[in-house]
Design a protein around this motif. Structure first.
Motif, PDB file in Angstrom:
ATOM      1  N   ALA A  20       0.707  -1.430   0.194  1.00  0.00           N
ATOM      2  CA  ALA A  20       0.052  -0.095   0.119  1.00  0.00           C
ATOM      3  C   ALA A  20       0.741   1.260  -0.005  1.00  0.00           C
ATOM      4  N   GLU A  21       2.010   1.430   0.818  1.00  0.00           N
ATOM      5  CA  GLU A  21       2.682   2.455   0.557  1.00  0.00           C
ATOM      6  C   GLU A  21       3.461   2.700  -0.572  1.00  0.00           C
ATOM      7  N   ILE A  22       3.709   1.543  -1.226  1.00  0.00           N
ATOM      8  CA  ILE A  22       4.483   1.953  -2.679  1.00  0.00           C
ATOM      9  C   ILE A  22       3.176   2.293  -3.587  1.00  0.00           C
ATOM     10  N   SER A  23       2.089   1.855  -3.330  1.00  0.00           N
ATOM     11  CA  SER A  23       0.856   2.067  -4.255  1.00  0.00           C
ATOM     12  C   SER A  23       0.704   3.922  -4.099  1.00  0.00           C
ATOM     13  N   PHE A  24       0.770   4.339  -2.774  1.00  0.00           N
ATOM     14  CA  PHE A  24       0.382   5.768  -2.460  1.00  0.00           C
ATOM     15  C   PHE A  24       1.616   6.260  -2.888  1.00  0.00           C
ATOM     16  N   GLN A  25       2.819   6.234  -2.763  1.00  0.00           N
ATOM     17  CA  GLN A  25       3.931   6.870  -3.398  1.00  0.00           C
ATOM     18  C   GLN A  25       3.843   6.898  -4.948  1.00  0.00           C
ATOM     19  N   LYS A  26       3.507   5.700  -5.512  1.00  0.00           N
ATOM     20  CA  LYS A  26       3.535   5.794  -6.948  1.00  0.00           C
ATOM     21  C   LYS A  26       2.339   6.838  -7.259  1.00  0.00           C
ATOM     22  N   GLY A  27       1.362   6.758  -6.577  1.00  0.00           N
ATOM     23  CA  GLY A  27       0.101   7.743  -6.764  1.00  0.00           C
ATOM     24  C   GLY A  27       0.797   9.208  -6.943  1.00  0.00           C
ATOM     25  N   LEU A  28       1.635   9.526  -5.989  1.00  0.00           N
ATOM     26  CA  LEU A  28       2.035  11.002  -5.622  1.00  0.00           C
ATOM     27  C   LEU A  28       3.077  11.134  -6.798  1.00  0.00           C
ATOM     28  N   GLU A  29       3.831  10.149  -7.354  1.00  0.00           N
ATOM     29  CA  GLU A  29       4.636  10.397  -8.549  1.00  0.00           C
ATOM     30  C   GLU A  29       3.838  10.512  -9.588  1.00  0.00           C
ATOM     31  N   VAL A  30       2.557   9.908  -9.958  1.00  0.00           N
ATOM     32  CA  VAL A  30       1.998   9.892 -11.246  1.00  0.00           C
ATOM     33  C   VAL A  30       1.117  11.420 -11.176  1.00  0.00           C
ATOM     34  N   ASN A  31       0.860  11.856  -9.962  1.00  0.00           N
ATOM     35  CA  ASN A  31       0.265  13.255 -10.020  1.00  0.00           C
ATOM     36  C   ASN A  31       0.440  13.699  -8.492  1.00  0.00           C
ATOM     37  N   ALA A  32       1.209  14.481  -8.385  1.00  0.00           N
ATOM     38  CA  ALA A  32       1.625  15.232  -6.916  1.00  0.00           C
ATOM     39  C   ALA A  32       0.362  16.080  -6.465  1.00  0.00           C
ATOM     40  N   LYS A  33      -0.641  16.411  -7.207  1.00  0.00           N
ATOM     41  CA  LYS A  33      -1.767  17.115  -6.877  1.00  0.00           C
ATOM     42  C   LYS A  33      -2.858  16.127  -6.212  1.00  0.00           C
ATOM     43  N   GLU A  34      -2.726  14.778  -6.636  1.00  0.00           N
ATOM     44  CA  GLU A  34      -3.770  13.964  -6.143  1.00  0.00           C
ATOM     45  C   GLU A  34      -3.790  13.573  -4.672  1.00  0.00           C
ATOM     46  N   ALA A  35      -4.680  14.229  -3.855  1.00  0.00           N
ATOM     47  CA  ALA A  35      -4.189  14.394  -2.451  1.00  0.00           C
ATOM     48  C   ALA A  35      -4.796  13.179  -1.766  1.00  0.00           C
ATOM     49  N   LEU A  36      -5.382  12.482  -2.484  1.00  0.00           N
ATOM     50  CA  LEU A  36      -5.993  10.890  -1.883  1.00  0.00           C
ATOM     51  C   LEU A  36      -4.682  10.288  -1.472  1.00  0.00           C
ATOM     52  N   ASN A  37      -3.692  10.256  -2.211  1.00  0.00           N
ATOM     53  CA  ASN A  37      -2.489   9.429  -1.921  1.00  0.00           C
ATOM     54  C   ASN A  37      -1.958  10.128  -0.728  1.00  0.00           C
ATOM     55  N   LEU A  38      -2.037  11.420  -0.329  1.00  0.00           N
ATOM     56  CA  LEU A  38      -1.517  11.873   0.970  1.00  0.00           C
ATOM     57  C   LEU A  38      -2.247  11.331   2.076  1.00  0.00           C
ATOM     58  N   ALA A  39      -3.672  11.179   1.881  1.00  0.00           N
ATOM     59  CA  ALA A  39      -4.593  10.799   2.787  1.00  0.00           C
ATOM     60  C   ALA A  39      -4.213   9.125   3.023  1.00  0.00           C
ATOM     61  N   GLY A  40      -4.089   8.407   1.809  1.00  0.00           N
ATOM     62  CA  GLY A  40      -3.592   6.946   2.165  1.00  0.00           C
ATOM     63  C   GLY A  40      -2.534   6.952   3.171  1.00  0.00           C
ATOM     64  N   LYS A  41      -1.385   7.582   2.899  1.00  0.00           N
ATOM     65  CA  LYS A  41      -0.189   7.607   3.635  1.00  0.00           C
ATOM     66  C   LYS A  41      -0.361   8.058   4.930  1.00  0.00           C
ATOM     67  N   GLY A  42      -1.164   8.805   5.238  1.00  0.00           N
ATOM     68  CA  GLY A  42      -1.733   9.354   6.625  1.00  0.00           C
ATOM     69  C   GLY A  42      -2.480   8.335   7.314  1.00  0.00           C
ATOM     70  N   HIS A  43      -3.350   7.378   6.454  1.00  0.00           N
ATOM     71  CA  HIS A  43      -4.038   6.134   7.129  1.00  0.00           C
ATOM     72  C   HIS A  43      -3.050   5.407   7.492  1.00  0.00           C
ATOM     73  N   LEU A  44      -1.926   4.925   6.727  1.00  0.00           N
ATOM     74  CA  LEU A  44      -0.945   3.950   7.229  1.00  0.00           C
ATOM     75  C   LEU A  44      -0.317   4.531   8.325  1.00  0.00           C
ATOM     76  N   ARG A  45       0.118   5.549   8.499  1.00  0.00           N
ATOM     77  CA  ARG A  45       0.814   6.231   9.584  1.00  0.00           C
ATOM     78  C   ARG A  45      -0.051   5.915  10.874  1.00  0.00           C
ATOM     79  N   MET A  46      -1.510   6.448  10.657  1.00  0.00           N
ATOM     80  CA  MET A  46      -2.487   6.112  11.807  1.00  0.00           C
ATOM     81  C   MET A  46      -2.352   4.689  12.188  1.00  0.00           C
TER      82      MET A  46
END
Length: 544
Positions: free
Chosen positions: A82-108
């Motif tokens: 999941a971490e890899i998927s969220f990071q890849k999502g940010l690399e594809v589109n840094a403005k797609e905030a959903l992947n920031l939320a995904g990383k935040g979910h993992l940290r929680m």
């Protein structure tokens, strides 16, 4: 001026177009995302990951799909992926905030609250807290930590204000209210979700869970069945129905529901031990043993598996196997985890092997851990049946200390233990208590009479007479029920009257004895002696 107005009007139309498009996008969930969500809801998380993996391959530029893939991977227990998927999502589109939320979910989930909060705040700031999908994603992350439930609720209410017909928003709202123990609000949110997607099983399932937690099992069962009616493949509804029936001791229903759950879930292994418990309660020991045998082959087998495998072996009569399993269980289980019921089953095993002394030892060990009146009664009864009357008396005393009031059956056994141990005063007192408990039957009176008769062997005081008189009073009204007691009463009273010189009463009593027991030797001997005495005009001598 006209050109400026024209451009402004044109821009306004364009703005309205974007607003309409945004509203449409909010209202509609991508079919592939909806499909994956439904797969996760029915515990088909591998399929959900596969579904979204294919979607990502087909749409590599859509960074949002990588967020949904990451969330599916979290549900599938694949946090690193999941971490890899969220990071890849940010690399594809840094403005797609959903992947920031995904990383935040993992940290929680990792309880790294500070970093989680930074990422989630960044996702909200990037979208100015106006994107419902991001609001939901951040709320979902907050729901992973109970301390942030109110924060999640605030975001979900905002998402609802933007789009009041989004299914997922109401599911998450219901989850938040459930965590806050606001059952009514939770049910309302889930009911709204159900109206938005009548074919989804999740809302009805979650309503069932709310009712289950509040111990309203009837309503819980109703809504679990509604979840199944909406989606016959909704695995979790079958699982909770199984648990509900198990709690109600409806073993066949619990087994049937759990069988359906195991057939639907992608991960039946963790639930197999639970299913074995259901089979055990249903007394289907053959199938329970088969599951336990399978679980025992695992390298990480727990003491609990040894324990219940031993229980099932006892019940199925495989005593040699049960003995070995108990040895392994007691060797592996921490002393603090050993329960009173464990020793009870060991005792049952020894009882089935007719090793009564060993059974009693283990029943006593059980009582040391838990003052269980049923076990205390079993111990007392075992001693009594072995004719170990002093031990039986002590055991019944211990039982009385646990439950304060003995049953009529227990009083009867205790009284007889005192009687056979020649403690006639104590027997007298105990049978007096039995009479209080059962004043309308002859048993207590007869045994109390026998007890005090031993304190008056020459019949000088007639201590037993009042109680045998009561036996006659009750027994003559229904001679078939209390016949043995009535026979003993007539025999005693006949001799009592004889010792007092009341030969007429003695004769009448022995005639009654003969009438209900024609072969009774005492009545025959006395009446014959009386007949001979009359012929000789002298007093008949009682025959012992």
């Amino acid at each position: 001026m006209k050109e400026l107005m024209k451009r402004a009007w044109s821009g306004g139309l364009m703005l309205l177009f974007f607003i309409a498009a945004a509203t449409l996008a909010v209202a509609q969930e991508l079919p592939v995302v909806k499909q994956a969500r439904q797969q996760i809801e029915i515990e088909q998380t591998n399929k959900a990951v596969a579904t979204l993996t294919e979607a990502v391959k087909a749409n590599p530029a859509d960074a949002s799909l990588l967020y949904y893939l990451g969330e599916a991977q979290i549900a599938n227990g694949e946090k690193e992926k999941a971490e890899i998927s969220f990071q890849k999502g940010l690399e594809v589109n840094a403005k797609e905030a959903l992947n920031l939320a995904g990383k935040g979910h993992l940290r929680m989930l990792e309880n790294n609250v500070a970093e989680a909060k930074t990422l989630l705040d960044q996702a909200l700031a990037q979208t100015k807290s106006k994107n419902p999908a991001v609001l939901k994603a951040v709320a979902n992350a907050y729901l992973a930590n109970d301390k942030f439930t109110n924060d999640a609720l605030t975001l979900l209410q905002k998402a609802k204000s933007i789009n009041s017909s989004d299914y997922e928003t109401f599911i998450l709202l219901g989850d938040a209210y459930t965590k806050l123990v606001k059952g009514g609000d939770a049910v309302s949110a889930f009911e709204t979700a159900a109206s938005l997607d009548p074919k989804g099983g999740t809302p009805q399932y979650k309503i069932g869970v709310v009712y289950q937690r509040s111990k309203n099992l009837t309503s819980a069962e109703e809504h679990f069945n509604k979840a199944i009616a909406a989606d016959p493949n909704y695995a979790l509804a079958y699982k909770e129905l199984g648990e509900l029936y198990y709690a109600q001791k409806k073993a066949p229903d619990a087994v049937k529901a759990y069988e359906k759950y195991l057939a639907l879930t992608e991960r039946p292994e963790p639930a197999k031990l639970r299913f074995a418990f259901f089979l055990f309660m249903a007394k289907d020991y053959k199938r329970a043993n088969a599951i336990f045998d399978e679980l025992l082959k695992r390298p990480d087998v727990s003491p609990t598996v040894y324990k219940y495998a031993a229980y099932a072996a006892v019940e199925s009569g495989d005593l040699e196997k049960s003995e070995k399993l108990f040895e392994q269980y007691f060797a592996k289980a921490p002393q603090t985890e050993i329960q009173a019921s464990d020793y009870v089953y060991v005792a049952k095993m020894y009882q089935k092997q007719t090793k009564d002394s060993l059974a009693i030892i283990n029943f006593k060990k059980s009582l040391e851990l838990e003052k269980n009146p049923e076990i205390a009664a079993t111990v007392a009864d075992a001693f009594y049946k072995q004719k170990k009357y002093p031990e039986a008396i002590d055991a019944y005393k211990q039982l009385r200390g646990i439950k304060t009031k003995l049953t009529a059956t227990e009083l009867f056994a205790l009284g007889k233990a005192y009687y056979f141990n020649k403690q006639f005063n104590e027997a007298d007192t105990t049978f007096g208590q039995l009479i209080e408990a059962q004043p309308a039957i002859t048993t207590g009176y007869a045994w109390r009479a026998k007890s005090v008769a031993n304190l008056d062997p020459e019949l000088k005081q007639g201590l037993a007479k009042p109680y045998f008189d009561k036996v006659v009073e009750i027994g003559e009204a229904n001679p078939d029920k209390g016949k043995p007691d009535l026979i003993e009463a007539y025999s005693y009273l006949g001799y009592y009257y004889d010792t007092k010189g009341d030969f007429a009463a003695a004769k009448a009593t022995f005639e009654k004895l003969k009438a209900i027991d024609p072969t009774n030797e005492k009545s025959k001997a006395y009446l014959e002696a009386l007949k001979q005495a009359k012929a000789q005009q002298k007093k008949p001598k009682p025959t012992n």
